[in-house]
Design a protein around this motif. Structure first.
Motif, PDB file in Angstrom:
ATOM      1  N   GLN A  20      18.721  24.138  15.011  1.00  0.00           N
ATOM      2  CA  GLN A  20      18.170  22.936  14.385  1.00  0.00           C
ATOM      3  C   GLN A  20      19.273  21.923  14.121  1.00  0.00           C
ATOM      4  O   GLN A  20      19.112  20.723  14.370  1.00  0.00           O
ATOM      5  CB  GLN A  20      17.469  23.294  13.081  1.00  0.00           C
ATOM      6  CG  GLN A  20      16.897  22.083  12.362  1.00  0.00           C
ATOM      7  CD  GLN A  20      16.419  22.417  10.958  1.00  0.00           C
ATOM      8  OE1 GLN A  20      15.982  23.525  10.702  1.00  0.00           O
ATOM      9  NE2 GLN A  20      16.523  21.452  10.056  1.00  0.00           N
ATOM     10  N   PHE A  40      15.210  17.584  13.355  1.00  0.00           N
ATOM     11  CA  PHE A  40      16.345  17.682  14.252  1.00  0.00           C
ATOM     12  C   PHE A  40      17.230  16.433  14.209  1.00  0.00           C
ATOM     13  O   PHE A  40      17.778  15.990  15.204  1.00  0.00           O
ATOM     14  CB  PHE A  40      15.892  17.941  15.689  1.00  0.00           C
ATOM     15  CG  PHE A  40      15.165  19.222  15.853  1.00  0.00           C
ATOM     16  CD1 PHE A  40      13.793  19.247  15.937  1.00  0.00           C
ATOM     17  CD2 PHE A  40      15.858  20.420  15.896  1.00  0.00           C
ATOM     18  CE1 PHE A  40      13.112  20.438  16.069  1.00  0.00           C
ATOM     19  CE2 PHE A  40      15.183  21.614  16.033  1.00  0.00           C
ATOM     20  CZ  PHE A  40      13.801  21.622  16.119  1.00  0.00           C
ATOM     21  N   ALA A  71      11.253  20.832  11.031  1.00  0.00           N
ATOM     22  CA  ALA A  71      12.514  20.079  11.028  1.00  0.00           C
ATOM     23  C   ALA A  71      12.432  18.868  11.946  1.00  0.00           C
ATOM     24  O   ALA A  71      11.725  18.849  12.936  1.00  0.00           O
ATOM     25  CB  ALA A  71      13.653  20.983  11.470  1.00  0.00           C
ATOM     26  N   ARG A  75      15.746  21.925  20.357  1.00  0.00           N
ATOM     27  CA  ARG A  75      14.472  22.612  20.151  1.00  0.00           C
ATOM     28  C   ARG A  75      14.266  23.757  21.124  1.00  0.00           C
ATOM     29  O   ARG A  75      13.670  24.769  20.775  1.00  0.00           O
ATOM     30  CB  ARG A  75      13.315  21.618  20.282  1.00  0.00           C
ATOM     31  CG  ARG A  75      13.203  20.628  19.137  1.00  0.00           C
ATOM     32  CD  ARG A  75      12.067  19.668  19.379  1.00  0.00           C
ATOM     33  NE  ARG A  75      12.293  18.875  20.592  1.00  0.00           N
ATOM     34  CZ  ARG A  75      11.355  18.174  21.208  1.00  0.00           C
ATOM     35  NH1 ARG A  75      10.112  18.196  20.775  1.00  0.00           N
ATOM     36  NH2 ARG A  75      11.644  17.460  22.268  1.00  0.00           N
ATOM     37  N   GLY A 104      16.091  26.717  19.949  1.00  0.00           N
ATOM     38  CA  GLY A 104      15.370  27.271  18.811  1.00  0.00           C
ATOM     39  C   GLY A 104      14.167  28.080  19.244  1.00  0.00           C
ATOM     40  O   GLY A 104      13.893  29.164  18.701  1.00  0.00           O
ATOM     41  N   ARG A 158      18.729  28.451  12.609  1.00  0.00           N
ATOM     42  CA  ARG A 158      19.165  27.328  11.769  1.00  0.00           C
ATOM     43  C   ARG A 158      20.196  26.455  12.483  1.00  0.00           C
ATOM     44  O   ARG A 158      20.151  25.224  12.410  1.00  0.00           O
ATOM     45  CB  ARG A 158      19.743  27.863  10.448  1.00  0.00           C
ATOM     46  CG  ARG A 158      20.232  26.746   9.514  1.00  0.00           C
ATOM     47  CD  ARG A 158      19.066  25.828   9.148  1.00  0.00           C
ATOM     48  NE  ARG A 158      19.492  24.684   8.351  1.00  0.00           N
ATOM     49  CZ  ARG A 158      19.925  23.529   8.839  1.00  0.00           C
ATOM     50  NH1 ARG A 158      20.034  23.365  10.157  1.00  0.00           N
ATOM     51  NH2 ARG A 158      20.258  22.540   8.043  1.00  0.00           N
ATOM     52  N   TRP A 167      11.756  25.707  10.987  1.00  0.00           N
ATOM     53  CA  TRP A 167      12.212  25.187  12.281  1.00  0.00           C
ATOM     54  C   TRP A 167      11.185  24.213  12.857  1.00  0.00           C
ATOM     55  O   TRP A 167      11.527  23.147  13.363  1.00  0.00           O
ATOM     56  CB  TRP A 167      12.459  26.350  13.237  1.00  0.00           C
ATOM     57  CG  TRP A 167      12.849  25.922  14.611  1.00  0.00           C
ATOM     58  CD1 TRP A 167      14.066  25.502  15.048  1.00  0.00           C
ATOM     59  CD2 TRP A 167      11.983  25.869  15.761  1.00  0.00           C
ATOM     60  NE1 TRP A 167      14.027  25.195  16.384  1.00  0.00           N
ATOM     61  CE2 TRP A 167      12.764  25.413  16.843  1.00  0.00           C
ATOM     62  CE3 TRP A 167      10.633  26.159  15.975  1.00  0.00           C
ATOM     63  CZ2 TRP A 167      12.233  25.250  18.119  1.00  0.00           C
ATOM     64  CZ3 TRP A 167      10.117  26.003  17.248  1.00  0.00           C
ATOM     65  CH2 TRP A 167      10.915  25.543  18.300  1.00  0.00           C
TER      66      TRP A 167
END
Length: 451
Positions: A241, A138, A136, A246, A249, A238, A133
């Motif tokens: 993402q 995004f 990532a 964010r 997450g 997941r 995460w």
């Protein structure tokens, strides 16, 4: 399995593949995943004629190979190769494809609502999702979507349902409406997302699905089903993402931290909370950042790090004071004075500072009374009972413990029940006192009916 796998045989025939051709494609797909597979037509024959199940990821590769040929999604369950154990294993993965995450959520929901699904909490599964995460970008929601199928007003309807279920969780406990939310997600939300939509709608749908997956995981956590909760939280991370959210997450990581700490994995809990704080800035959501901070403090308290814990509480309180509920997402609504100061009280309980426990817990209790919020009220009353025990004020502890029983009887929460059991254990040496005896009778009746 000794019976022929007719489902697999029928799909191979429908796809127009030979056994050798299927084996070759499965090997090629495996190579893409770093797996050196050596299947041939005799292996496929054993799958079809004898019903043998291949090991590892082969069932998913078979599904993918058939999906390519048939032009539609073929799931392992359709080829007779999905088990509760494989679902439990797969749902710990942080998939590179959010559509696979949706399929995992659907299968997970079906498995645990139909009974017979039991999954352990896996400590080793915590590190990879938070790492992936954080790394990532995004940017996964592409711009090559098809024509608009639904609009933002349908997404708003999904979010209204989330708000309704979150309210039921906050007021009645995680066991109250979880099955209904799973059913809604599986029958309404997931099928909708699998259609093609404009990028903004697709992102919003992923966002709404992530919220609901998180809430199901949180409900399972509150209901004591920790293996199931862990799997929903990983899938929710997941989807957040995929949505490019964010802050959501980071909120999921907060839930994972809370669960890890409850289960005694406090070092991992600290790491998860700090990963969430590295992924966002305080201004992104003061409520979420304050929550991550107070959960970091909870874990540090369990580790007996008094200095680190008190510093974390101070930072978290500073962020909490900046919270404007009007500027926070719906899922952050529960991060209020009742919740925040209740969590702070538990920090000081573990640090054995009863005066601070009472100071923070009383704020939480007053807010809970104003809201009619029994679960959080029961937990904060239990914190004060613990503080009274630390002072050796047994009568006061028994009085608060009886209040915990009364509040717990109105909700469906394993955490509240655990608080009752813990108080019963700690008060047992004083069972000759009338107030303790009265509490014990009430607790016995509640725990017996819960069992």
């Amino acid at each position: 399995m000794t019976e022929p796998n007719t489902a697999l045989g029928d799909l191979i025939d429908e796809a127009g593949m030979s056994w050798a051709g299927l084996a070759k494609r499965v090997n090629a797909l495996g190579a893409d995943e770093g797996e050196a597979l050596r299947y041939d037509y005799t292996a496929v024959g054993r799958w079809v004629k004898q019903g043998q199940r291949p090991r590892g990821i082969a069932a998913h590769l078979i599904s993918r190979a058939l999906s390519e040929k048939l032009g539609r999604q073929v799931r392992p369950a359709e080829i007779g190769m999905e088990t509760a154990e494989s679902i439990a294993s797969r749902s710990l993965n942080y998939s590179p494809n959010p559509l696979e995450t949706l399929e995992t959520l659907r299968d997970l929901g079906h498995a645990h609502t139909t009974g017979g699904f039991a999954a352990p909490f896996i400590l080793a599964a915590l590190a990879a999702p938070s790492r992936d995460w954080l790394l990532a970008t995004f940017e996964e929601v592409g711009s090559d979507r098809g024509p608009r199928v639904i609009g933002m007003h349908q997404v708003a309807g999904i979010r209204e349902m989330f708000s309704l279920f979150q309210e039921m969780d906050v007021m009645r406990g995680g066991g109250h409406a979880r099955s209904a939310l799973v059913s809604y997600m599986n029958t309404t939300v997931i099928p909708l997302i699998r259609d093609q939509h404009q990028p903004d709608v697709q992102a919003a749908l992923y966002d709404a699905a992530a919220e609901q997956a998180y809430l199901i995981g949180w409900m399972a956590y509150d209901d004591g089903e920790h293996g199931l909760a862990q799997r929903y939280l990983i899938q929710a991370l997941r989807l957040s993402q995929a949505a490019g959210n964010r802050v959501l997450g980071a909120h999921v990581l907060a839930g994972m931290s809370d669960q890890a700490n409850l289960l005694g994995h406090s070092y991992e809990a600290v790491a998860l909370a700090r990963a969430g704080m590295r992924g966002i800035a305080p201004a992104d959501s003061p409520a979420c950042y304050a929550d991550l901070g107070i959960l970091e403090a909870r874990a540090l308290a369990r580790l007996h790090d008094t200095r680190g814990c008190t510093q974390a509480i101070a930072r978290a309180e500073s962020n909490f004071e900046a919270v404007d509920p009007a500027n926070e997402p719906e899922w952050a609504r529960f991060i209020d004075r009742a919740y925040f100061y209740g969590e702070a009280a538990y920090c000081f309980r573990d640090l054995r500072q009863p005066d601070e426990v009472e100071r923070f817990a009383e704020i939480s209790i007053q807010e809970c009374r104003a809201q009619g919020r029994a679960r959080r009220g029961s937990l904060s009353q239990a914190a004060i009972a613990a503080a009274c025990l630390q002072r050796n004020d047994i009568e006061a502890a028994a009085h608060h413990a009886s209040t915990v029983v009364r509040l717990t009887s109105t909700v469906n929460s394993s955490r509240s029940l655990h608080a009752v059991r813990d108080l019963r254990r700690t008060l047992e040496p004083h069972s000759a006192l009338p107030a303790v005896l009265a509490f014990d009778r009430q607790a016995f009746q509640l725990l017996g009916s819960a069992a």
